[in-house]
Design a protein around this motif. Structure first.
Motif, PDB file in Angstrom:
ATOM      1  N   LEU A   1       0.826  -1.204   0.000  1.00  0.00           N
ATOM      2  CA  LEU A   1       0.000   0.000   0.000  1.00  0.00           C
ATOM      3  C   LEU A   1       0.865   1.260   0.000  1.00  0.00           C
ATOM      4  O   LEU A   1       1.944   1.271   0.593  1.00  0.00           O
ATOM      5  CB  LEU A   1      -0.921   0.011   1.223  1.00  0.00           C
ATOM      6  N   ILE A   2       0.354   2.307  -0.636  1.00  0.00           N
ATOM      7  CA  ILE A   2       1.043   3.593  -0.640  1.00  0.00           C
ATOM      8  C   ILE A   2       0.380   4.563   0.339  1.00  0.00           C
ATOM      9  O   ILE A   2       0.849   5.689   0.516  1.00  0.00           O
ATOM     10  CB  ILE A   2       1.065   4.188  -2.066  1.00  0.00           C
ATOM     11  N   ILE A   3      -0.670   4.118   1.015  1.00  0.00           N
ATOM     12  CA  ILE A   3      -1.435   5.014   1.887  1.00  0.00           C
ATOM     13  C   ILE A   3      -0.619   5.501   3.071  1.00  0.00           C
ATOM     14  O   ILE A   3      -0.852   6.604   3.567  1.00  0.00           O
ATOM     15  CB  ILE A   3      -2.733   4.342   2.390  1.00  0.00           C
ATOM     16  N   TRP A   4       0.347   4.703   3.525  1.00  0.00           N
ATOM     17  CA  TRP A   4       1.148   5.118   4.679  1.00  0.00           C
ATOM     18  C   TRP A   4       2.001   6.333   4.319  1.00  0.00           C
ATOM     19  O   TRP A   4       2.165   7.249   5.135  1.00  0.00           O
ATOM     20  CB  TRP A   4       2.021   3.962   5.164  1.00  0.00           C
ATOM     21  N   ASP A   5       2.547   6.347   3.128  1.00  0.00           N
ATOM     22  CA  ASP A   5       3.318   7.506   2.684  1.00  0.00           C
ATOM     23  C   ASP A   5       2.439   8.747   2.595  1.00  0.00           C
ATOM     24  O   ASP A   5       2.868   9.847   2.955  1.00  0.00           O
ATOM     25  CB  ASP A   5       3.953   7.222   1.323  1.00  0.00           C
ATOM     26  N   ARG A   6       1.225   8.567   2.140  1.00  0.00           N
ATOM     27  CA  ARG A   6       0.305   9.702   2.048  1.00  0.00           C
ATOM     28  C   ARG A   6      -0.053  10.202   3.449  1.00  0.00           C
ATOM     29  O   ARG A   6      -0.140  11.409   3.682  1.00  0.00           O
ATOM     30  CB  ARG A   6      -0.953   9.295   1.291  1.00  0.00           C
ATOM     31  N   LEU A   7      -0.242   9.278   4.386  1.00  0.00           N
ATOM     32  CA  LEU A   7      -0.615   9.661   5.747  1.00  0.00           C
ATOM     33  C   LEU A   7       0.520  10.346   6.497  1.00  0.00           C
ATOM     34  O   LEU A   7       0.305  11.298   7.252  1.00  0.00           O
ATOM     35  CB  LEU A   7      -1.066   8.421   6.533  1.00  0.00           C
ATOM     36  N   PHE A   8       1.763   9.866   6.276  1.00  0.00           N
ATOM     37  CA  PHE A   8       2.895  10.332   7.073  1.00  0.00           C
ATOM     38  C   PHE A   8       3.817  11.295   6.335  1.00  0.00           C
ATOM     39  O   PHE A   8       4.923  11.590   6.795  1.00  0.00           O
ATOM     40  CB  PHE A   8       3.682   9.134   7.610  1.00  0.00           C
ATOM     41  N   GLY A   9       3.368  11.778   5.185  1.00  0.00           N
ATOM     42  CA  GLY A   9       4.082  12.859   4.512  1.00  0.00           C
ATOM     43  C   GLY A   9       5.324  12.483   3.753  1.00  0.00           C
ATOM     44  O   GLY A   9       6.187  13.338   3.523  1.00  0.00           O
ATOM     45  N   THR A  10       5.451  11.216   3.331  1.00  0.00           N
ATOM     46  CA  THR A  10       6.636  10.811   2.571  1.00  0.00           C
ATOM     47  C   THR A  10       6.286  10.433   1.129  1.00  0.00           C
ATOM     48  O   THR A  10       7.097   9.801   0.450  1.00  0.00           O
ATOM     49  CB  THR A  10       7.328   9.612   3.250  1.00  0.00           C
ATOM     50  N   PHE A  11       5.129  10.855   0.657  1.00  0.00           N
ATOM     51  CA  PHE A  11       4.728  10.521  -0.715  1.00  0.00           C
ATOM     52  C   PHE A  11       5.129  11.623  -1.683  1.00  0.00           C
ATOM     53  O   PHE A  11       4.955  12.812  -1.404  1.00  0.00           O
ATOM     54  CB  PHE A  11       3.220  10.304  -0.806  1.00  0.00           C
TER      55      PHE A  11
END
Length: 304
Positions: free
Chosen positions: A213-223
């Motif tokens: 999933l890429i959602i963690w990067d979106r949530l934690f500002g690393t996307f």
């Protein structure tokens, strides 16, 4: 748990190897047919050598991880069992743990020393996915998932989702696929997102750490989305195809830095600080490079 569940990571990955090789040959065929520069022979052989070494070493070292998880499981806070919803929760928990591990591997030099192997190729193709560390399990990377058996997730359940995550991440190491439908790109780690992760461009450094999933990067500002084609490899490339040097070059560099450090605070910084940290400021971390680039853009006048 049913007998078929007792497949730990190395076994599951070994079963997937024929599929990996088939897709690899297919991508090479497409590259030749379309006259693409996706592959370079020596680089590919280095990646395959690293993958073979990793597979052999993991047959032995993975027992350390599984054993540690079973030990911790004895002290679990909850008996979660094996209901369907526990499997769903375990998937998300494992993927979040992988994100934490992956992000930590880019921000803590001790773990980067193993992970840097995967970023050392200046090409981006399916063989790059096989360019794996020989020291990951030995370095104690399993601690990022240690909370899961303590919470009550069965160690084999954790291992299964770890295997599936690694298998999933194989196919995203390609330039043959552009982008998918927007909802897929929003939720999942895709070739586009992972190309950014392998870029050495300052804007792409330490971005998109997700597993499935890429959602963690979106949530934690690393996307960061892919805007321009990345320049693959390291900020300072090692320019070697020797598997032994690829596997150990950063550990050797840490040893030199620790030996020459002026004090214990500096020694700890070279071990556990971010890659690029130096006691005298002679090198730059990813964040420092990013700040410098942003400052440079501010000083350049429009049209100048």
């Amino acid at each position: 748990m049913p007998d078929f569940i007792f497949l730990d990571n190395p076994v599951a990955i070994h079963y997937a190897i024929p599929g990996f090789l088939l897709l690899l040959l297919l991508e090479i065929g497409v590259a030749v047919w379309q006259d693409r520069d996706w592959y370079e022979t020596k680089d590919t052989l280095s990646s395959l050598s690293m993958g073979i070494g990793n597979a052999i070493i993991r047959l032995f070292t993975k027992t350390i991880t599984i054993g540690a998880f079973f030990f911790l499981y004895q002290f679990r806070l909850f008996d979660l069992g094996h209901a369907w919803w526990v499997w769903v929760l375990c998937f998300f928990a494992e993927d979040l743990s992988y994100y934490a591990f992956h992000r930590g591997s880019h921000s803590i030099r001790y773990f980067w020393a193993s992970h840097v192997v995967h970023h050392s190729s200046e090409k981006y193709n399916l063989s790059t996915a096989l360019r794996q560390t020989w020291t990951g399990d030995l370095s104690g990377a399993w601690i990022f998932k240690a909370w899961m058996p303590l919470l009550g997730f069965h160690p084999i359940m954790i291992a299964i989702f770890g295997s599936l995550s690694l298998i999933y991440q194989f196919w995203i190491h390609t330039e043959a696929i552009d982008k998918f439908w927007r909802p897929i790109e929003w939720l999942f780690n895709t070739p586009s997102h992972h190309r950014v992760h392998h870029g050495s461009d300052v804007a792409y450094l330490d971005r998109n750490h997700g597993g499935v999933l890429i959602i963690w990067d979106r949530l934690f500002g690393t996307f960061t989305p892919e805007k321009e084609k990345p320049v693959y490899g390291l900020v300072s490339n090692i320019h070697t195809h020797n598997p032994l040097r690829i596997a150990t070059h950063e550990w050797a560099a840490i040893g030199r830095d620790v030996w020459l450090a002026p004090d214990w605070r500096s020694r700890l910084g070279y071990l556990f600080g971010p890659p690029g940290w130096s006691h005298d400021g002679s090198r730059k971390t990813s964040e420092q490079l990013r700040q410098e680039e942003q400052q440079l853009k501010k000083t350049i006048k429009p049209g100048g």
